[in-house]
Every structure is written in C-alpha cells, then in structure tokens.
Design a protein around this motif. Structure first.
Motif, PDB file in Angstrom:
ATOM      1  N   ARG A 211      89.185 -28.045  12.136  1.00 33.99           N
ATOM      2  CA  ARG A 211      88.486 -27.742  13.395  1.00 33.99           C
ATOM      3  C   ARG A 211      87.498 -26.607  13.165  1.00 33.99           C
ATOM      4  NH1 ARG A 211      92.510 -26.568  18.113  1.00 33.99           N
ATOM      5  NH2 ARG A 211      90.711 -27.141  19.369  1.00 33.99           N
ATOM      6  N   LEU A 212      86.431 -26.614  13.933  1.00 34.71           N
ATOM      7  CA  LEU A 212      85.440 -25.536  13.889  1.00 34.71           C
ATOM      8  C   LEU A 212      85.282 -25.024  15.311  1.00 34.71           C
ATOM      9  CD1 LEU A 212      83.381 -24.016  12.115  1.00 34.71           C
ATOM     10  CD2 LEU A 212      81.721 -25.783  12.691  1.00 34.71           C
ATOM     11  N   LEU A 213      85.657 -23.763  15.525  1.00 33.38           N
ATOM     12  CA  LEU A 213      85.669 -23.224  16.882  1.00 33.38           C
ATOM     13  C   LEU A 213      84.676 -22.072  16.992  1.00 33.38           C
ATOM     14  CD1 LEU A 213      89.551 -23.035  17.219  1.00 33.38           C
ATOM     15  CD2 LEU A 213      88.064 -24.771  18.238  1.00 33.38           C
ATOM     16  N   ALA A 214      83.974 -22.025  18.114  1.00 36.08           N
ATOM     17  CA  ALA A 214      83.084 -20.895  18.367  1.00 36.08           C
ATOM     18  C   ALA A 214      83.839 -19.877  19.199  1.00 36.08           C
ATOM     19  CB  ALA A 214      81.839 -21.374  19.113  1.00 36.08           C
ATOM     20  N   ALA A 215      83.600 -18.589  18.935  1.00 36.79           N
ATOM     21  CA  ALA A 215      84.289 -17.550  19.694  1.00 36.79           C
ATOM     22  C   ALA A 215      83.771 -17.567  21.126  1.00 36.79           C
ATOM     23  CB  ALA A 215      84.068 -16.188  19.047  1.00 36.79           C
ATOM     24  N   ALA A 216      84.660 -17.868  22.064  1.00 36.36           N
ATOM     25  CA  ALA A 216      84.267 -17.950  23.467  1.00 36.36           C
ATOM     26  C   ALA A 216      84.434 -16.575  24.117  1.00 36.36           C
ATOM     27  CB  ALA A 216      85.126 -18.993  24.171  1.00 36.36           C
ATOM     28  N   GLY A 217      84.040 -16.468  25.375  1.00 35.24           N
ATOM     29  CA  GLY A 217      84.075 -15.194  26.090  1.00 35.24           C
ATOM     30  C   GLY A 217      85.452 -14.570  26.088  1.00 35.24           C
ATOM     31  N   GLU A 218      86.463 -15.382  26.316  1.00 40.12           N
ATOM     32  CA  GLU A 218      87.808 -14.827  26.400  1.00 40.12           C
ATOM     33  C   GLU A 218      88.287 -14.364  25.023  1.00 40.12           C
ATOM     34  OE1 GLU A 218      90.049 -16.981  29.169  1.00 40.12           O
ATOM     35  OE2 GLU A 218      91.903 -15.901  28.757  1.00 40.12           O
ATOM     36  N   ASP A 219      87.886 -15.121  23.973  1.00 39.96           N
ATOM     37  CA  ASP A 219      88.194 -14.690  22.605  1.00 39.96           C
ATOM     38  C   ASP A 219      87.685 -13.279  22.375  1.00 39.96           C
ATOM     39  OD1 ASP A 219      89.424 -16.933  21.603  1.00 39.96           O
ATOM     40  OD2 ASP A 219      87.554 -17.872  20.940  1.00 39.96           O
ATOM     41  N   ARG A 220      86.456 -13.028  22.855  1.00 40.24           N
ATOM     42  CA  ARG A 220      85.837 -11.728  22.592  1.00 40.24           C
ATOM     43  C   ARG A 220      86.563 -10.615  23.314  1.00 40.24           C
ATOM     44  NH1 ARG A 220      81.486 -12.226  19.787  1.00 40.24           N
ATOM     45  NH2 ARG A 220      80.366 -14.200  19.795  1.00 40.24           N
ATOM     46  N   ARG A 221      86.993 -10.897  24.567  1.00 40.13           N
ATOM     47  CA  ARG A 221      87.725  -9.860  25.297  1.00 40.13           C
ATOM     48  C   ARG A 221      89.051  -9.580  24.588  1.00 40.13           C
ATOM     49  NH1 ARG A 221      85.333 -12.702  29.438  1.00 40.13           N
ATOM     50  NH2 ARG A 221      87.186 -13.886  30.024  1.00 40.13           N
ATOM     51  N   CYS A 222      89.685 -10.646  24.085  1.00 36.77           N
ATOM     52  CA  CYS A 222      90.948 -10.449  23.366  1.00 36.77           C
ATOM     53  C   CYS A 222      90.710  -9.689  22.057  1.00 36.77           C
ATOM     54  CB  CYS A 222      91.614 -11.788  23.076  1.00 36.77           C
ATOM     55  SG  CYS A 222      92.218 -12.575  24.568  1.00 36.77           S
ATOM     56  N   LEU A 223      89.563  -9.944  21.442  1.00 41.92           N
ATOM     57  CA  LEU A 223      89.244  -9.230  20.198  1.00 41.92           C
ATOM     58  C   LEU A 223      89.243  -7.729  20.443  1.00 41.92           C
ATOM     59  CD1 LEU A 223      88.201  -8.875  17.299  1.00 41.92           C
ATOM     60  CD2 LEU A 223      85.904  -9.333  18.142  1.00 41.92           C
ATOM     61  N   ASP A 224      88.632  -7.311  21.556  1.00 47.38           N
ATOM     62  CA  ASP A 224      88.584  -5.877  21.832  1.00 47.38           C
ATOM     63  C   ASP A 224      89.995  -5.301  21.929  1.00 47.38           C
ATOM     64  OD1 ASP A 224      85.870  -5.936  21.795  1.00 47.38           O
ATOM     65  OD2 ASP A 224      85.637  -6.137  23.969  1.00 47.38           O
ATOM     66  N   ARG A 225      90.890  -6.026  22.633  1.00 48.17           N
ATOM     67  CA  ARG A 225      92.258  -5.531  22.767  1.00 48.17           C
ATOM     68  C   ARG A 225      92.960  -5.505  21.405  1.00 48.17           C
ATOM     69  NH1 ARG A 225      94.705  -7.040  28.073  1.00 48.17           N
ATOM     70  NH2 ARG A 225      96.528  -5.994  27.209  1.00 48.17           N
ATOM     71  N   LEU A 226      92.805  -6.600  20.651  1.00 52.48           N
ATOM     72  CA  LEU A 226      93.476  -6.668  19.338  1.00 52.48           C
ATOM     73  C   LEU A 226      92.953  -5.577  18.405  1.00 52.48           C
ATOM     74  CD1 LEU A 226      93.515 -10.536  18.808  1.00 52.48           C
ATOM     75  CD2 LEU A 226      95.518  -9.064  19.081  1.00 52.48           C
ATOM     76  N   ALA A 227      91.637  -5.322  18.463  1.00 51.11           N
ATOM     77  CA  ALA A 227      91.062  -4.277  17.616  1.00 51.11           C
ATOM     78  C   ALA A 227      91.641  -2.924  18.012  1.00 51.11           C
ATOM     79  CB  ALA A 227      89.541  -4.283  17.742  1.00 51.11           C
ATOM     80  N   GLY A 228      91.942  -2.764  19.323  1.00 50.68           N
ATOM     81  CA  GLY A 228      92.574  -1.525  19.797  1.00 50.68           C
ATOM     82  C   GLY A 228      93.957  -1.352  19.175  1.00 50.68           C
ATOM     83  N   TYR A 229      94.742  -2.446  19.137  1.00 50.22           N
ATOM     84  CA  TYR A 229      96.068  -2.376  18.502  1.00 50.22           C
ATOM     85  C   TYR A 229      95.928  -1.999  17.026  1.00 50.22           C
ATOM     86  CZ  TYR A 229      97.788  -5.159  22.495  1.00 50.22           C
ATOM     87  OH  TYR A 229      98.102  -5.628  23.727  1.00 50.22           O
ATOM     88  N   ASP A 230      94.944  -2.626  16.415  1.00 47.49           N
ATOM     89  CA  ASP A 230      94.714  -2.399  14.992  1.00 47.49           C
ATOM     90  C   ASP A 230      94.404  -0.923  14.725  1.00 47.49           C
ATOM     91  OD1 ASP A 230      94.774  -4.247  12.900  1.00 47.49           O
ATOM     92  OD2 ASP A 230      92.644  -3.913  12.511  1.00 47.49           O
ATOM     93  N   ALA A 231      93.517  -0.366  15.570  1.00 50.17           N
ATOM     94  CA  ALA A 231      93.145   1.040  15.412  1.00 50.17           C
ATOM     95  C   ALA A 231      94.365   1.929  15.640  1.00 50.17           C
ATOM     96  CB  ALA A 231      92.023   1.393  16.388  1.00 50.17           C
TER      97      ALA A 231
END
Lengths: 252, 236
Positions: A211-231
């Motif tokens: 499958r080839l998926l494009a990062a959708a709007g909700e993916d991006r909002r989740c990315l910010d949260r996940l990056a926060g956990y990572d930090a």
C-alpha cells in the motif's frame, strides 16, 4: 524538471505482481518504508542502492533521471546510505574530516567544517565544534554529523536510511535537513515519528509493495503528539544520564 | 572459459564476494568453478563446493612464497578449470603481502579492498590495487558515507582506470553490477607466454631453506639490512 527516482513494481515473494505498480520521487521528497520484520523493506532499499533493472529477485526496475531528464547508469555516485553505525573509523577532528571529504569530491574551501558542524548542531543537543575529535563524539553527535555531511558535502542525490535507531537526535528535523538540501530520502523504519514525518509511506508485505498512503490531516496532528512523546523520552534519558531523579512534575 | 584472478588482503571478503557473484552467474546458467590458493590450510574449497555445489580445488603453498607458488601454478589452474567445463573460473589468491600483485597482463583482474582498512589503505596497497581492472569495496555498511567516498577517491587516485563496485559481502548487495560486468568480459583462458603485471620479490636466502636461527652468521644469499641513514628509517 527536478531529479527523479522511479521505481517500477515487480513481484512479491509468492510471485504475484506488486499491488503498487510504481512510485516516483522528486528531489526534496521523502518516502517512509514500513512493514513488519521480514516484509521486504531492506530488499526494497537494496533494489534502489543497486538501481535494479529487473535483475533482482523482486524484478523491480529502479531508474534515476537527472534534471535534464537523462537516465543515469549504474553508479555508486547516485545513492548515499546513512550508516547504521554511530562511529567513525577515521581518527581526526571534524574539520579535517569535512575538508578531506570535500577535497575528495573536488570541492575545496568554503568553510565546510564550520557549516557542517553548525548544521549537525541543529540536530542534536550536545554541540560540537570543528575542533572536536571524531572519536570523542557521542552516538547522537556522530549520527548528526553524518547526516549534515551527506546533506552539505556529498553529491549523491538519493539517500537511503535503514532502521535508524534512536541515537539522541531530532529525527524529524534530520529528514527535513536532507530533503531541504534537495535529496530524495527513502527511510525504512519501525519508528512511528519517522513513518509519519514523510508525506507518503509505503507499506511492505511478503516482499511486495502492498500500500502507498499519503499523510492525511489527522496523521499530521498525531505526528505532533507522537513527536512530543519522543521528545519527552529523550529529555527523560538526559535527566537519568546526568544522575538526577525523575519527578512527577516532568509530566505536567 | 573466462578466468578471473581475485586478489586482496586477508579477511577483506574475497571468498564472500566470489560466492555472491558465482551464485548470480549460476542462476544465469553459467558453469562456474573455483581455485583457491592459500598458505597452510584453507576451508574455502569445501565452502565453494558445499554452498554452491561447484567444482573447487585448493592449493597450499606451505614452505614456498605464496605468490611464487601461485604464479607457478597458473597454467595448471586454468587447465583444471577447462577440464571441468567451466564457463567462468575464479582464481582466488591467498592475499598476503602487498609487495607484488598476482595480476597478469590480459587476464581480468579483481582486487578486493576492505573499507575498514582505513582511509589511507589505497595509498598503501601498491601494485595489487594500482594494476587491477576492477576494485570491489567491501564492508561499506560499517563506515560513514563520507568515509566511503574518501576511500573511493583514494582508490581512484591510486588507479584511475579501475571500475569500483561496492559490494556487501554478507548480504550480496552490489554483486549485481559486478556480475553484470564480469558477464561482459572476453573469454580468455591461456596464461602461458603472458606476463605478470608486476615483478615478484627475490627470495633466496638462508631462511628460504628452513633456517630458523637469528644472527648474521646464519644469513646468506639475498640479505638486505636496515639502513638508519635511509629516508624511510625514521618517521618524517
């Protein structure tokens, strides 16, 4: 026209045609490659590294065209790979390392060491200087220096990154440093932050591009949260490494 | 038959590279055979036979200089390969000293260079690198991109006409380009009347005949002594 990397699909391990028939990546784009262990991520990167021409087990055809649309032959100069290692074999200071690399590519002068160290310092917390000895760099510093060096000095237009472990660098920023310098980055990883950092992600299964998926709007909002956990994990690591104790205020 | 001489320092990955390339040639329908030259013992002929099922023999130089033994047996190696009906014969050298090169004029020459041997290795390798046609750079995954590029530059400076193929000896990545190049090589399998690309050292002294004692009075034949006044005696 921009430099382009094109991958035409072949077959998965069972011999079925790959569901994704082709992918094209332009200069400055990144692609995350995800999937369970054994799903074919490393073979996918190996096909790109060798510019497969229907002659690997997958049958994929990988071609690279420069800005004039000319197709490149098989050459080690097209693909750079970010080492899984976080150490150098060279025993020298950052400035000698950068100058030697630049000179070997016919690029003298231009203060490569300072620019490379400055860029590396944006990726990791512990700053280095051109005078820092390579052998004293931490894992994070070494990884940051390798990324900055590929972005600034190396001529290879395509960068492959396989399973970069968390070496204490800003991974999201690392990918944008590479693409920001016009590289095409292909990143095989299990890391959710890295997977979501690319505008598209390729899901591998049974040796094939599934499958080839494009990062959708909700993916991006989740990315910010996940990056926060990572930090937060990185900060906690630093606290513990300094010999301090964890406090519950950390989470407030 | 195509005959190919593969040289390189010990543990650079000569056998691993040959195994990967031979597997690709076998898959393309070629008949492949291998001769391994070594000094005292070698497990490689069994390895070629067990992992690829190809005919393989080994030769041990034992008390002789490995390079002299190698070149003295070149015709025999080629005749053996032809007798086994091989389309492609890999001749793997023991890869010991860097004084000479086992490469022969007119026969395709491959030299394997280990990325971990250091950034200055290409300058130190001498004729084994300078006189080869194809360089295989192994263990590139263990160094940074910059170090790989600097080593490649050093190889190019030592031998501007050699083609460089990075190959991962564990996974075989890169063997595709190398086997493609080998498939295009001309059929050459005669060594008699050809010449070595570089001379070999004289080795006729008392130690050649089994002497083990140390001291000037036990030394005869070709004996050279350290000269403290020579420019190489002390670091500059």
């Amino acid at each position: 026209m921009l430099n382009r990397l094109e991958i035409a699909g072949g077959a998965d391990r069972a011999g079925r045609p790959e569901e994704i028939r082709g992918i094209a990546l332009k200069a400055g784009e990144s692609l995350a490659v995800a999937g369970p262990t054994g799903s074919g991520k490393s073979e996918f990167l190996a096909d790109i590294e060798q510019l497969a021409a229907g002659d690997t087990p997958s049958g994929r055809i990988v071609s690279y065209r420069n800005a004039k649309g000319e197709m490149a032959g098989r050459s080690p100069a097209i693909v750079a790979t970010l080492s899984q290692r976080t150490n150098f074999i060279m025993d020298a200071r950052v400035e000698e390392f950068a100058a030697l690399h630049a000179a070997s590519l016919g690029k003298p002068g231009r203060d490569w060491a300072q620019r490379t160290a400055d860029l590396a310092n944006t990726l990791c917390g512990e700053p280095m200087t051109p005078e820092s000895p390579l052998q004293r760099l931490s894992g994070g510093q070494a990884r940051a220096l390798m990324i900055a060096d590929i972005a600034l000095i190396s001529d290879a237009p395509v960068v492959l990154i396989d399973e970069v472990e968390n070496a204490g660098i800003d991974k999201h920023l690392a990918v944008s440093v590479l693409t920001g310098h016009g590289k095409i980055a292909v990143i095989a990883t299990h890391d959710p932050v890295l997977i979501l950092s690319s505008p598209r992600r390729l899901i591998m299964a049974e040796g094939g591009m599934r499958r080839l998926l494009a990062a959708a709007g909700e993916d991006r909002r989740c990315l910010d949260r996940l990056a926060g956990y990572d930090a937060a994990l990185l900060r906690a690591r630093d606290i513990l490494r300094r010999g301090e104790e964890m406090r519950e205020e950390f989470f407030r | 038959m195509k005959a190919l001489i593969v040289a390189g320092p010990p543990s650079a990955g000569k056998t691993a590279v040959i195994l990967h390339v031979a597997r690709r040639l076998l898959a393309a329908g070629d008949k492949v055979a291998a001769v391994k030259f070594d000094t005292r013992s070698s497990l490689d002929p069994e390895l070629y036979a067990s992992s690829l099922g190809i005919p393989a023999i080994g030769g041990l130089s034992d008390y002789l200089c490995p390079d002299h033994y190698f070149i003295s047996n070149m015709e025999e190696a080629l005749e053996w390969g032809k007798s086994r009906g091989a389309d492609c014969l890999f001749i793997e050298t023991a890869g010991l000293c860097l004084r000479c090169a086992p490469h022969i004029e007119g026969l395709p020459a491959v030299t394997v260079v280990d990325s971990l041997s250091g950034l200055h290795a290409p300058q130190k390798m001498g004729p084994m690198l300078a006189l080869t046609d194809i360089v295989v750079l192994t263990k590139g995954d263990l160094v940074s991109q910059a170090e790989r590029e600097v080593i490649s530059f050093g190889i190019h400076a030592a031998n501007p006409r050699a083609r460089i193929h990075p190959v991962n000896g564990l996974l075989g990545t890169g063997s595709l380009g190398l086997s493609g190049e080998l498939r295009q090589l001309p059929e050459l399998d005669e060594a008699a009347e050809r010449k070595l690309r570089h001379d070999m050292p004289a080795a006729i002294c008392s130690y050649c005949t089994g002497e083990r004692r140390i001291g000037r009075r036990y030394q005869s034949g070709n004996v050279e002594k350290l000269r403290p006044e020579s420019p190489h005696a002390e670091p500059a």
